[in-house]
Design an enzyme around this catalytic site. Structure first.
Site, PDB file in Angstrom:
ATOM      1  N   LYS A 114       5.133  -0.419   5.198  1.00 42.28           N
ATOM      2  CA  LYS A 114       5.951   0.804   5.302  1.00 42.28           C
ATOM      3  C   LYS A 114       6.901   0.641   6.456  1.00 42.28           C
ATOM      4  O   LYS A 114       6.636  -0.104   7.402  1.00 42.28           O
ATOM      5  CB  LYS A 114       5.050   2.019   5.557  1.00 42.28           C
ATOM      6  CG  LYS A 114       5.708   3.348   5.219  1.00 42.28           C
ATOM      7  CD  LYS A 114       5.529   3.657   3.755  1.00 42.28           C
ATOM      8  CE  LYS A 114       6.127   4.988   3.363  1.00 42.28           C
ATOM      9  NZ  LYS A 114       5.696   5.364   1.993  1.00 42.28           N
TER      10      LYS A 114
HETATM   11  N1  GLU Z   1       7.869   5.460  -1.237  1.00 39.78           N
HETATM   12  C1  GLU Z   1       7.095   5.366  -2.432  1.00 39.78           C
HETATM   13  C2  GLU Z   1       5.621   5.519  -2.124  1.00 39.78           C
HETATM   14  O1  GLU Z   1       5.254   6.011  -1.110  1.00 39.78           O
HETATM   15  C3  GLU Z   1       7.404   4.106  -3.219  1.00 39.78           C
HETATM   16  C4  GLU Z   1       7.102   2.831  -2.519  1.00 39.78           C
HETATM   17  C5  GLU Z   1       7.602   1.602  -3.247  1.00 39.78           C
HETATM   18  O2  GLU Z   1       8.090   1.726  -4.352  1.00 39.78           O
HETATM   19  O3  GLU Z   1       7.489   0.522  -2.666  1.00 39.78           O
HETATM   20  O4  GLU Z   1       4.779   5.198  -2.925  1.00 39.78           O
END
Ligand code: GLU
Length: 424
Positions: A114
């Site tokens: 993240k």
């Molecule tokens: N931000 C989204 C989540 O929290 C998607 C993450 C992604 O597609 O890598 O799942």
């Protein structure tokens, strides 16, 4: 023993402590030894970057950003990038661990990661936002890549931000690198179906839960917190399947519409006024009262840590589906379980987004684009299989859906970790 990236303020809700204690609990349920549990909890890599940005005024402002790779035993890191004033290292670490579990729960070949920048993007011009994005992308570039770590949109980041990141990395590498981010526009390697995929996954999980509880969608009144990337398509998807969205909140407040919101009318109203407030015929209530409105299903689809003990005590709904990441505090979860309110946890309910990202990445690596039908067929299959396997295990283990999902996620990560052994 819990390894923390940061000394937390014990008085505040700390998402890192919450997820690490959930992983620890799952590890104990699985009978893993402390060494393995600590290895699974501890983030592999934490990068903090300074992001200087030349503002339109000519002044240079400094922002702080992070990219955290939590666990790569099942595959490259995967997870969004958020731009928000509340971003901090604990939050990003927690969200990166959520991603490791989420990818394992839906059984896609990724680890968790993240990123984020502590910034209020609504205070930036488009030029400032682009310069901030590109500088941040440059700073984390050594750490990301299609076989290393693949960012995606999250709160306050969108296709345009992903395009700038893709372009910055491609310029640095000297060749087009579409697989470095997902959630891109179609024209530069995005996929049909990505927009709205998280909401579709939430809808699939909601219907699957109703089926298990033998309740009909037509009898369900829903309240949703958030009218953004996830909340807005949800109003439409749930209404199309016969549910009534009777309460909705955005950053300006909440509305109560007992007869159910008309998604088209709301979308038109929102386009004009940039808020849900003032929706014709709605009673306006304080945002804090949203979950107290008479309802059957509660869906938090905005920020984390909002379902506290107090909110959980007063919640009117008989079930909850977590569209946001980490919306429920430990105390809130305790109250919901003592009130026998089933909760489809974030790591399952909102996984449609990362599954869509997986399909986009796979298409980019192959250089072969799919048709929408194939995309939707595979998304639905993946989400159904994940829900069914968690539900079945939940009946066997006799623990809450959240604990079950953590057990399944941790078990798959532990299996990969054991198979790979320890380097050197
Ligand atoms: N931000 C989204 C989540 O929290 C998607 C993450 C992604 O597609 O890598 O799942």
């Amino acid at each position: 023993m819990v390894t923390r990236p940061h000394e937390a303020n014990p008085d505040e809700f700390n998402p890192w402590l919450r997820i690490s204690s959930l992983i620890e609990k799952a590890g104990h349920l699985l009978g893993l030894d402390d060494g393995m549990i600590t290895r699974i909890i501890t983030p592999e890599r934490i990068l903090e970057v300074a992001v200087p940005v030349r503002m339109d005024s000519g002044d240079v402002h400094m922002f702080t950003g992070w990219r955290i790779q939590h666990n790569s035993s099942r595959g490259p890191g995967k997870g969004g990038i958020r731009f928000h004033p509340s971003v901090n290292v604990d939050e990003i670490a927690a969200l990166s661990a959520d991603m490791s579990i989420k990818c394992a729960v839906v059984n896609i070949p990724y680890g968790g990661a993240k990123g984020g920048v502590k910034v209020d993007p609504s205070a930036l011009s488009r030029g400032e936002l682009e310069r901030l994005t590109r500088r941040y992308a440059f700073s984390i570039a050594p750490m990301i890549g299609p076989d290393r770590d693949i960012p995606a949109p999250d709160i306050n980041t969108d296709m345009q931000v992903m395009s700038w990141i893709m372009d910055t990395v491609s310029m640095l590498r000297g060749h087009n690198t579409p697989g470095v981010v997902t959630g891109k526009p179609l024209a530069i390697g995005g996929t049909l179906g990505h927009a709205g995929a998280t909401s579709l996954g939430v809808t699939i999980c909601t219907l699957a839960l109703l089926r298990q509880l033998e309740r009909s969608p037509q009898e369900q009144r829903v309240v949703i917190q958030g009218y953004g990337k996830v909340g807005a398509p949800l109003v439409k998807l749930l209404t199309e399947r016969g549910m009534k969205v009777v309460g909705l909140a955005d950053i300006h407040g909440a509305i109560h519409v007992p007869e159910g919101i008309d998604p088209e009318k709301l979308a038109l109203h929102f386009d004009e006024s940039k808020s849900i407030m003032g929706y014709p015929g709605a009673e306006e209530v304080h945002a804090d009262q949203l979950f107290e409105l008479p309802s059957d299903i509660a869906i938090p689809a905005a920020l984390g840590g909002v379902i506290t003990e107090q909110v959980a005590e007063k919640m009117s709904a008989a079930m909850m589906v977590e569209a946001a990441n980490g919306p429920t505090t430990g105390e809130g979860a305790g109250v919901l379980s003592s009130r026998n309110i089933p909760v489809v946890p974030d790591v399952l309910a909102n996984a449609g987004g990362v599954v869509a990202s997986y399909f986009e990445w796979a298409q980019d690596l192959q250089g072969f684009m799919w048709e929408t039908e194939l995309f939707h067929q595979r998304l639905e299959k993946t989400m159904h299989e994940a829900f069914d396997s968690i539900w079945e295990r939940h009946l066997q283990l006799e623990v809450a859906l959240r604990d079950t999902a953590l057990v399944v996620g941790v078990e798959r990560i532990a299996e990969a970790t054991k198979l790979r052994g320890l380097f050197p």
